[in-house]
Structure formats: C-alpha cells, structure tokens
Design a protein around this motif. Structure first.
Motif, PDB file in Angstrom:
ATOM      1  N   GLY A  10       0.829  -1.200   0.000  1.00  0.00           N
ATOM      2  CA  GLY A  10       0.000   0.000   0.000  1.00  0.00           C
ATOM      3  C   GLY A  10       0.864   1.251   0.000  1.00  0.00           C
ATOM      4  N   ALA A  11       0.247   2.384  -0.290  1.00  0.00           N
ATOM      5  CA  ALA A  11       0.990   3.646  -0.420  1.00  0.00           C
ATOM      6  C   ALA A  11       1.763   4.010   0.843  1.00  0.00           C
ATOM      7  CB  ALA A  11       0.030   4.773  -0.803  1.00  0.00           C
ATOM      8  N   ALA A  12       1.152   3.869   2.008  1.00  0.00           N
ATOM      9  CA  ALA A  12       1.842   4.232   3.256  1.00  0.00           C
ATOM     10  C   ALA A  12       3.039   3.321   3.493  1.00  0.00           C
ATOM     11  CB  ALA A  12       0.869   4.150   4.429  1.00  0.00           C
ATOM     12  N   GLU A  13       2.861   2.031   3.257  1.00  0.00           N
ATOM     13  CA  GLU A  13       3.949   1.074   3.443  1.00  0.00           C
ATOM     14  C   GLU A  13       5.057   1.290   2.418  1.00  0.00           C
ATOM     15  OE1 GLU A  13       0.317  -0.495   5.263  1.00  0.00           O
ATOM     16  OE2 GLU A  13       0.704   0.129   3.219  1.00  0.00           O
ATOM     17  N   GLN A  14       4.690   1.617   1.193  1.00  0.00           N
ATOM     18  CA  GLN A  14       5.684   1.848   0.134  1.00  0.00           C
ATOM     19  C   GLN A  14       6.651   2.950   0.537  1.00  0.00           C
ATOM     20  OE1 GLN A  14       3.447   2.723  -3.387  1.00  0.00           O
ATOM     21  NE2 GLN A  14       2.827   0.600  -3.700  1.00  0.00           N
TER      22      GLN A  14
END
Length: 74
Positions: A10-14
């Motif tokens: 996901g964007a936050a994890e990326q």
C-alpha cells in the motif's frame, strides 16, 4: 546482482519501506506497485533485473510474473 526492487504494498507502506531500503543501498531502483495491473505494466527487462517484495497486500501475483523475475521474490 539485482539492482531493482518491485515493492508491492500500500501507499503508506511503500513510502516507509522504500526509505529503509534506500538507506541500505542508495543506488537501488525501487518500483512501487499496489495492484496487479501495475505489475503487469512493467517491462520484461525491468522484471528480469528485479526482486519482488510483497508486504501487507491482498494481490496474488501469477506464476507468469514470478517466473519473469530475475532475482525471485520475498
């Protein structure tokens, strides 16, 4: 030796994971993806030089893509 990470998350994890990976290897190319369509859009030459890291993702990566990876998956 691989020089590319395909980061499936996901964007936050990326953002967090990419930052951590770059701390260990600043020359590492990181290609972020969050959907199968984004992975499908990657050029075969990119996959041939890459390792796939999937983190907290519901995406099931098909065998044809896993086989195209030059340096496996985690």
């Amino acid at each position: 030796m691989f020089d590319t990470i395909v980061l499936l998350a996901g964007a936050a994890e990326q953002e967090i994971l990419a930052s951590l990976l770059r701390q260990h290897n600043p020359q590492l190319a990181i290609t972020a993806a969050s959907t199968l369509a984004e992975i499908d859009a990657l050029a075969p030459a990119v996959l041939a030089r890459a390792r796939l890291i999937g983190f907290v993702t519901p995406v099931v990566v098909p065998k044809r893509i896993l086989d195209a990876l030059g340096f496996g998956r985690l």
